[in-house]
Motif scaffolding. Structure first.
Motif, mmCIF file in Angstrom:
data_model
loop_
_atom_site.group_PDB
_atom_site.id
_atom_site.type_symbol
_atom_site.label_atom_id
_atom_site.label_comp_id
_atom_site.label_asym_id
_atom_site.label_seq_id
_atom_site.Cartn_x
_atom_site.Cartn_y
_atom_site.Cartn_z
ATOM 1 N N SER A 40 -2.015 23.014 12.791
ATOM 2 C CA SER A 40 -0.750 22.283 12.690
ATOM 3 C C SER A 40 0.337 23.138 12.050
ATOM 4 N N ASP A 55 11.624 18.751 18.292
ATOM 5 C CA ASP A 55 10.395 17.989 18.064
ATOM 6 C C ASP A 55 10.613 16.600 18.664
ATOM 7 N N TYR A 190 1.615 18.505 20.554
ATOM 8 C CA TYR A 190 1.274 18.528 19.139
ATOM 9 C C TYR A 190 -0.079 17.856 18.944
#
Length: 198
Positions: A40, A55, A190
């Protein structure tokens, strides 16, 4: 003379205790740590706003979100981290495949809708330089908005210029498919991985 022997005994005992507590036997799961920030942190740093990425927490409505990486360290993938979008409380099939050795994990998971949540998995061994494929596929969705997931996309809407290296992790490619696509290298999913370094 007794004082000297006692000091030697204490010194030797201290040395033995230090040796026992500082050594890490990687076959003993009680003293190893699954570093949940390993992938991450690499994703967040490599695909940051400063590097020209947005994002997008609920984006790309295709059923499978996938990426491939190379981890340049020996160890094992020990957990998976993801966040369900606000429109989905159901399950995903998570697959992690070491394409170099064919070791793999597949399991059904559901995650928190409010934060990145990690869940332990059966470990997937990794040797430095192995290619790893990570996939998240939605299970039994009923509407077009449910397959969305968090991705990081170039702010100028161009494809991600893979490969991208961040520390010991090299991001090689991404793909989105199922109900449309494939859409290669559109953005970075993600899907985080916990990694235990040997």
């Amino acid at each position: 003379m007794n004082k000297k022997r006692f000091k030697n005994f204490v010194f030797l005992l201290t040395l033995i205790l230090f040796a026992i507590t500082s050594c890490d036997n990687d076959n003993d799961p009680t003293n190893n740590v699954c570093d949940e920030g390993y992938i991450s942190t690499a994703i967040t740093n490599a695909f940051s706003t400063a590097n020209g990425y947005d994002d997008l927490p609920e984006y790309m409505d295709l059923k499978t979100h996938e990426y491939r990486i190379k981890i340049n360290a020996n160890g094992e993938i020990c957990s998976v981290g993801y966040q369900n979008p606000s429109v989905w409380t159901g399950d995903y099939i998570i697959e992690i495949i070491n394409e170099t050795t064919n070791a793999s994990y597949s399991g059904t998971h559901s995650f928190s809708q409010t934060q990145l949540e990690y869940q332990n998995i059966t470990p997937v061994p990794v040797n430095s330089g192995d290619i790893i494929k990570v996939m998240r596929t939605i299970v039994n969705s009923t509407s077009a908005d449910q397959p969305v997931g968090r991705i990081l996309r170039k702010s100028d809407y161009t494809n991600v210029p893979y490969p991208i290296t961040q520390g010991n992790v090299e991001f090689l490619s991404s793909n989105f498919y199922g109900g449309g696509g494939p859409v290669p290298n559109f953005g970075q999913p993600y899907i985080a991985l916990g990694f235990k370094v040997n």
